[in-house]
Design a protein around this motif. Structure first.
Motif, PDB file in Angstrom:
ATOM      1  N   LEU A 123       1.529  13.831  12.795  1.00 39.89           N
ATOM      2  CA  LEU A 123       1.330  12.391  12.749  1.00 39.89           C
ATOM      3  C   LEU A 123       2.668  11.682  12.922  1.00 39.89           C
ATOM      4  O   LEU A 123       3.663  12.064  12.283  1.00 39.89           O
ATOM      5  CB  LEU A 123       0.748  11.953  11.397  1.00 39.89           C
ATOM      6  N   THR A 124       2.697  10.669  13.753  1.00 42.02           N
ATOM      7  CA  THR A 124       3.827   9.754  13.809  1.00 42.02           C
ATOM      8  C   THR A 124       3.367   8.452  13.170  1.00 42.02           C
ATOM      9  O   THR A 124       2.491   7.761  13.714  1.00 42.02           O
ATOM     10  CB  THR A 124       4.300   9.514  15.246  1.00 42.02           C
ATOM     11  N   LEU A 125       3.935   8.153  12.020  1.00 43.37           N
ATOM     12  CA  LEU A 125       3.474   7.030  11.224  1.00 43.37           C
ATOM     13  C   LEU A 125       4.366   5.819  11.438  1.00 43.37           C
ATOM     14  O   LEU A 125       5.583   5.868  11.175  1.00 43.37           O
ATOM     15  CB  LEU A 125       3.493   7.391   9.736  1.00 43.37           C
ATOM     16  N   LYS A 126       3.788   4.732  11.905  1.00 37.08           N
ATOM     17  CA  LYS A 126       4.513   3.473  12.000  1.00 37.08           C
ATOM     18  C   LYS A 126       4.795   2.959  10.580  1.00 37.08           C
ATOM     19  O   LYS A 126       4.193   3.411   9.602  1.00 37.08           O
ATOM     20  CB  LYS A 126       3.703   2.451  12.798  1.00 37.08           C
ATOM     21  N   PRO A 127       5.732   2.015  10.423  1.00 37.37           N
ATOM     22  CA  PRO A 127       6.087   1.549   9.078  1.00 37.37           C
ATOM     23  C   PRO A 127       4.866   1.111   8.269  1.00 37.37           C
ATOM     24  O   PRO A 127       3.980   0.435   8.781  1.00 37.37           O
ATOM     25  CB  PRO A 127       7.014   0.361   9.363  1.00 37.37           C
ATOM     26  N   TRP A 128       4.844   1.571   7.027  1.00 31.33           N
ATOM     27  CA  TRP A 128       3.861   1.195   6.002  1.00 31.33           C
ATOM     28  C   TRP A 128       2.470   1.784   6.229  1.00 31.33           C
ATOM     29  O   TRP A 128       1.543   1.486   5.477  1.00 31.33           O
ATOM     30  CB  TRP A 128       3.765  -0.335   5.874  1.00 31.33           C
ATOM     31  N   THR A 129       2.317   2.643   7.224  1.00 28.03           N
ATOM     32  CA  THR A 129       1.022   3.278   7.479  1.00 28.03           C
ATOM     33  C   THR A 129       0.676   4.249   6.351  1.00 28.03           C
ATOM     34  O   THR A 129       1.533   4.953   5.834  1.00 28.03           O
ATOM     35  CB  THR A 129       1.057   4.029   8.826  1.00 28.03           C
ATOM     36  N   VAL A 130      -0.603   4.290   6.010  1.00 25.13           N
ATOM     37  CA  VAL A 130      -1.118   5.257   5.041  1.00 25.13           C
ATOM     38  C   VAL A 130      -2.341   5.928   5.671  1.00 25.13           C
ATOM     39  O   VAL A 130      -3.214   5.248   6.199  1.00 25.13           O
ATOM     40  CB  VAL A 130      -1.524   4.592   3.709  1.00 25.13           C
ATOM     41  N   ALA A 186       0.825  -1.209   0.000  1.00 24.10           N
ATOM     42  CA  ALA A 186       0.000   0.000   0.000  1.00 24.10           C
ATOM     43  C   ALA A 186       0.858   1.256   0.000  1.00 24.10           C
ATOM     44  O   ALA A 186       0.646   2.176  -0.806  1.00 24.10           O
ATOM     45  CB  ALA A 186      -0.941  -0.004   1.205  1.00 24.10           C
ATOM     46  N   ALA A 187       1.839   1.320   0.888  1.00 25.89           N
ATOM     47  CA  ALA A 187       2.716   2.498   0.934  1.00 25.89           C
ATOM     48  C   ALA A 187       3.558   2.600  -0.334  1.00 25.89           C
ATOM     49  O   ALA A 187       3.815   3.702  -0.833  1.00 25.89           O
ATOM     50  CB  ALA A 187       3.613   2.440   2.161  1.00 25.89           C
ATOM     51  N   TYR A 188       3.989   1.465  -0.858  1.00 31.09           N
ATOM     52  CA  TYR A 188       4.760   1.470  -2.105  1.00 31.09           C
ATOM     53  C   TYR A 188       3.907   1.988  -3.260  1.00 31.09           C
ATOM     54  O   TYR A 188       4.370   2.804  -4.078  1.00 31.09           O
ATOM     55  CB  TYR A 188       5.266   0.068  -2.403  1.00 31.09           C
ATOM     56  N   TYR A 218       6.691   5.025   3.690  1.00 29.25           N
ATOM     57  CA  TYR A 218       7.488   4.018   3.021  1.00 29.25           C
ATOM     58  C   TYR A 218       8.862   4.096   3.684  1.00 29.25           C
ATOM     59  O   TYR A 218       9.602   5.059   3.462  1.00 29.25           O
ATOM     60  CB  TYR A 218       7.583   4.281   1.515  1.00 29.25           C
ATOM     61  N   PRO A 219       9.241   3.116   4.510  1.00 26.03           N
ATOM     62  CA  PRO A 219      10.418   3.262   5.376  1.00 26.03           C
ATOM     63  C   PRO A 219      11.725   3.369   4.606  1.00 26.03           C
ATOM     64  O   PRO A 219      11.914   2.742   3.557  1.00 26.03           O
ATOM     65  CB  PRO A 219      10.390   1.982   6.219  1.00 26.03           C
ATOM     66  N   PRO A 250      -4.715  -4.440   1.642  1.00 25.39           N
ATOM     67  CA  PRO A 250      -4.188  -3.077   1.757  1.00 25.39           C
ATOM     68  C   PRO A 250      -3.955  -2.398   0.403  1.00 25.39           C
ATOM     69  O   PRO A 250      -4.139  -1.178   0.284  1.00 25.39           O
ATOM     70  CB  PRO A 250      -2.888  -3.277   2.527  1.00 25.39           C
ATOM     71  N   ALA A 251      -3.559  -3.145  -0.622  1.00 29.74           N
ATOM     72  CA  ALA A 251      -3.360  -2.541  -1.945  1.00 29.74           C
ATOM     73  C   ALA A 251      -4.633  -1.890  -2.456  1.00 29.74           C
ATOM     74  O   ALA A 251      -4.592  -0.843  -3.120  1.00 29.74           O
ATOM     75  CB  ALA A 251      -2.875  -3.601  -2.935  1.00 29.74           C
ATOM     76  N   PHE A 252      -5.773  -2.490  -2.177  1.00 26.36           N
ATOM     77  CA  PHE A 252      -7.057  -1.901  -2.567  1.00 26.36           C
ATOM     78  C   PHE A 252      -7.222  -0.531  -1.928  1.00 26.36           C
ATOM     79  O   PHE A 252      -7.628   0.441  -2.585  1.00 26.36           O
ATOM     80  CB  PHE A 252      -8.201  -2.831  -2.168  1.00 26.36           C
ATOM     81  N   HIS A 253      -6.938  -0.439  -0.636  1.00 33.57           N
ATOM     82  CA  HIS A 253      -7.094   0.846   0.057  1.00 33.57           C
ATOM     83  C   HIS A 253      -6.153   1.899  -0.518  1.00 33.57           C
ATOM     84  O   HIS A 253      -6.507   3.091  -0.578  1.00 33.57           O
ATOM     85  CB  HIS A 253      -6.851   0.669   1.551  1.00 33.57           C
ATOM     86  N   ALA A 254      -4.958   1.485  -0.934  1.00 39.23           N
ATOM     87  CA  ALA A 254      -4.033   2.449  -1.535  1.00 39.23           C
ATOM     88  C   ALA A 254      -4.654   3.095  -2.759  1.00 39.23           C
ATOM     89  O   ALA A 254      -4.626   4.329  -2.910  1.00 39.23           O
ATOM     90  CB  ALA A 254      -2.720   1.755  -1.893  1.00 39.23           C
ATOM     91  N   TYR A 255      -5.230   2.291  -3.637  1.00 38.21           N
ATOM     92  CA  TYR A 255      -5.855   2.852  -4.841  1.00 38.21           C
ATOM     93  C   TYR A 255      -7.126   3.622  -4.500  1.00 38.21           C
ATOM     94  O   TYR A 255      -7.415   4.655  -5.127  1.00 38.21           O
ATOM     95  CB  TYR A 255      -6.136   1.749  -5.850  1.00 38.21           C
ATOM     96  N   ARG A 256      -7.866   3.153  -3.530  1.00 36.76           N
ATOM     97  CA  ARG A 256      -9.070   3.884  -3.121  1.00 36.76           C
ATOM     98  C   ARG A 256      -8.705   5.269  -2.598  1.00 36.76           C
ATOM     99  O   ARG A 256      -9.365   6.270  -2.926  1.00 36.76           O
ATOM    100  CB  ARG A 256      -9.807   3.071  -2.055  1.00 36.76           C
ATOM    101  N   MET A 257      -7.644   5.338  -1.813  1.00 36.53           N
ATOM    102  CA  MET A 257      -7.220   6.628  -1.263  1.00 36.53           C
ATOM    103  C   MET A 257      -6.637   7.531  -2.343  1.00 36.53           C
ATOM    104  O   MET A 257      -6.907   8.743  -2.368  1.00 36.53           O
ATOM    105  CB  MET A 257      -6.225   6.400  -0.131  1.00 36.53           C
ATOM    106  N   LEU A 258      -5.821   6.973  -3.250  1.00 34.27           N
ATOM    107  CA  LEU A 258      -5.297   7.770  -4.356  1.00 34.27           C
ATOM    108  C   LEU A 258      -6.432   8.358  -5.187  1.00 34.27           C
ATOM    109  O   LEU A 258      -6.353   9.509  -5.648  1.00 34.27           O
ATOM    110  CB  LEU A 258      -4.402   6.913  -5.243  1.00 34.27           C
ATOM    111  N   CYS A 259      -7.481   7.574  -5.386  1.00 29.21           N
ATOM    112  CA  CYS A 259      -8.623   8.049  -6.171  1.00 29.21           C
ATOM    113  C   CYS A 259      -9.288   9.254  -5.532  1.00 29.21           C
ATOM    114  O   CYS A 259      -9.864  10.101  -6.225  1.00 29.21           O
ATOM    115  CB  CYS A 259      -9.626   6.906  -6.343  1.00 29.21           C
ATOM    116  N   ARG A 260      -9.194   9.375  -4.205  1.00 32.49           N
ATOM    117  CA  ARG A 260      -9.848  10.473  -3.504  1.00 32.49           C
ATOM    118  C   ARG A 260      -9.100  11.795  -3.652  1.00 32.49           C
ATOM    119  O   ARG A 260      -9.666  12.861  -3.334  1.00 32.49           O
ATOM    120  CB  ARG A 260      -9.958  10.126  -2.014  1.00 32.49           C
TER     121      ARG A 260
END
Length: 540
Positions: free
Chosen positions: A527-534, A341-343, A432-433, A392-402
């Protein structure tokens, strides 16, 4: 609020001393073209006849709004398009019509991949390669039959959907013809002749129809594809400290452009694939050996493509990356996990608008090149698994679409956009760490990927509407990550209906929080983002 969050979230409504200020009233604005939304892929056309496939496509379209869908095997025997009665060919389009009608009703157009050979056009001794037995061996004496099939197909879709509609489609000649062990059991010259035959057939129906290729597989940094056929003896396995120093090139692209120019052939677009993981075959063991490139490999590959096309006789040709993902393996566990997702977010926002499309391979795990997966999470390509559980890959594209159509700010780990019509703000923060800069996450990282660094976002947005309301939606290890819920269940091989329901809920269970700007239209985001958080930040 869940007190066990892996992401520490602090929100204040006044400017912190160290917060970076983004003034929406004065910030320089550039177009955001949403290259990521141009297209997406699926396995083969016949799979589109299934109810589950169609339901998942509807889900993807409801949330990601892709414009085109690319699939293999349009002319395979299981599509029942080609029959011979004596010396007469008979074509049947009813299966194709069924899939295309339903796609178009969902607002997605075909990015037509013209493949593979049906029985009667393939060589009599044709290899059948994938689980679904696609015929891939050409017989040049039968290319006139192929020409007539392609021409009849194009005439049919123009008659059915109208030239104004079909002129907006793309017609791509074949898939990965350089891979003679999988998709084209012929030489480079055989493919170039096939392209010529196909391009002339397409343009004979209408010059408005768009045709292109060569649809070749992954970029390489050795000479194994320099000859007429792949020669794995020329494969080079670079040490990890050298792999990103090499010049990676698209397969056959330069030769293809020269051939088409010499033959005065139409090339409306160039297409190829650009995975960051290359599986060259060891000539001794015959097994693939993965070469994992760095996070900027897509940027580098696009740069090489743009330069190559610009210097050719076809400088105006569109450029389409018609397959892309973390790896070209349909059994890579990473496809099911959080890191892609982060990638996906990072690579797409950094390359937006540089080509005409970067198409994710694939939207669904209803996919059978190697047959069905042995478990519900088996490393399949899809952003949705067979049961309809979103990854998670689905959410990445869903968020990019927004995101909006105007980019106000873009610098890792944050992109801030505005919707020109409504003026509303949408942003995405992502981690993306840095530990994975030199190697995109792949199967070898599946057990330790959380052992990486946090990232911090600290910025003040000014120029908002007073008291503007925002929703922060977080995708992380504990939210929107169905795979880990499946692990907690004990990895049931055949989940019950109740377990499947719970996994679907877990897939959708991102964390949502409401926040608000102050009376002066200010909003400080820390925001403090843990690894790979979106995190999606969207104005309500």
């Amino acid at each position: 609020m869940n007190k066990k969050l892996l992401m520490t979230l602090a929100l204040t409504l006044c400017a912190g001393a160290k917060a970076q200020t983004i003034d929406l009233r004065t910030a320089a604005v550039k177009p955001l073209r949403h290259t990521w939304s141009t297209g997406v892929c699926a396995g083969r056309v016949n799979e589109g006849l299934r109810a589950g496939w169609q339901e998942q496509l509807q889900t993807v379209q409801d949330h990601c709004h892709f414009k085109y869908l690319r699939m293999h095997a349009l002319f395979d025997d299981d599509m029942c398009v080609y029959f011979e009665h004596g010396n007469r060919a008979v074509y049947s389009w009813q299966y194709v019509d069924d899939v295309y009608d339903r796609m178009l009703a969902k607002g997605i157009r075909p990015f037509v991949e013209l493949s593979f050979f049906p029985k009667g056009i393939a060589a009599d001794t044709s290899k059948v390669q994938m689980w679904y037995r696609n015929r891939v061996t050409p017989d040049r004496s039968r290319y006139p039959k192929w020409h007539d099939l392609v021409k009849a197909f194009c005439e049919h879709v123009v008659n059915r959907y109208g030239i104004d509609e079909v002129s907006r489609w793309y017609f791509e000649v074949w898939n990965e013809p350089n891979l003679d062990f999988g998709f084209f059991d012929g030489t480079r010259s055989d493919y170039f002749a096939l392209y010529e035959t196909t391009a002339r057939a397409v343009k004979a129906v209408s010059p408005r129809l768009r045709v292109g290729g060569p649809a070749t597989s992954n970029f390489i940094a050795d000479g194994r594809h320099d000859g007429e056929r792949c020669d794995n003896a020329k494969s080079v396995f670079y040490p990890q400290d050298q792999i990103n120093r090499q010049q990676w090139k698209g397969v056959w692209i330069e030769d293809f452009l020269r051939f088409c120019a010499d033959r005065s052939l139409p090339v409306d677009f160039i297409s190829c694939h650009a995975y960051p993981t290359d599986y060259a075959l060891d000539p001794v063991t015959k097994h693939g050996k993965d070469a994992i490139r760095y996070v900027h490999s897509l940027r580098d590959d696009i740069g090489w493509l743009r330069k190559t096309v610009a210097e050719s006789r076809y400088p105006e040709a569109e450029i389409h990356i018609t397959e892309w993902s973390t790896s070209p393996s349909s059994r890579d566990p990473m496809h099911d996990l959080l890191p892609p997702a982060a990638y996906i977010v990072k690579a797409n926002v950094e390359n937006d608008g540089r080509v005409n499309s970067v198409m994710y391979w694939t939207f669904t795990d209803i996919f059978e090149e190697k047959g069905g997966g042995e478990e519900i999470f088996h490393g399949g390509f899809g952003m949705v698994n067979y049961q309809g559980i979103v990854k998670p890959a689905f959410h990445a594209y869903r968020m990019l679409c927004r995101l909006g159509d105007e980019c106000i700010y873009q610098q890792d780990p944050l992109i801030v956009s505005r919707h020109s019509e409504s003026g509303k703000i949408t942003a995405i923060a992502y981690n993306y760490p840095s530990e994975y800069e030199q190697q995109v996450p792949s199967a070898r990282h599946q057990n330790d990927y959380m052992d990486a660094s946090d990232k911090t976002v600290n910025c003040l947005l000014r120029g908002l509407r007073p008291h503007a309301r925002f929703v922060l939606e977080t995708l992380d290890k504990d939210h929107g990550n169905a795979y880990d819920e499946w692990v907690r269940m004990g990895k049931p091989h055949s989940p019950t209906q109740d377990q499947t329901r719970r996994l679907k809920e877990a897939g959708w269970n991102t964390l949502k929080q409401a926040v608000q700007a102050d009376a002066r239209g200010r909003f400080t985001l820390h925001l403090t983002l843990k690894p790979w958080t979106v995190v999606l930040i969207s104005e309500a």
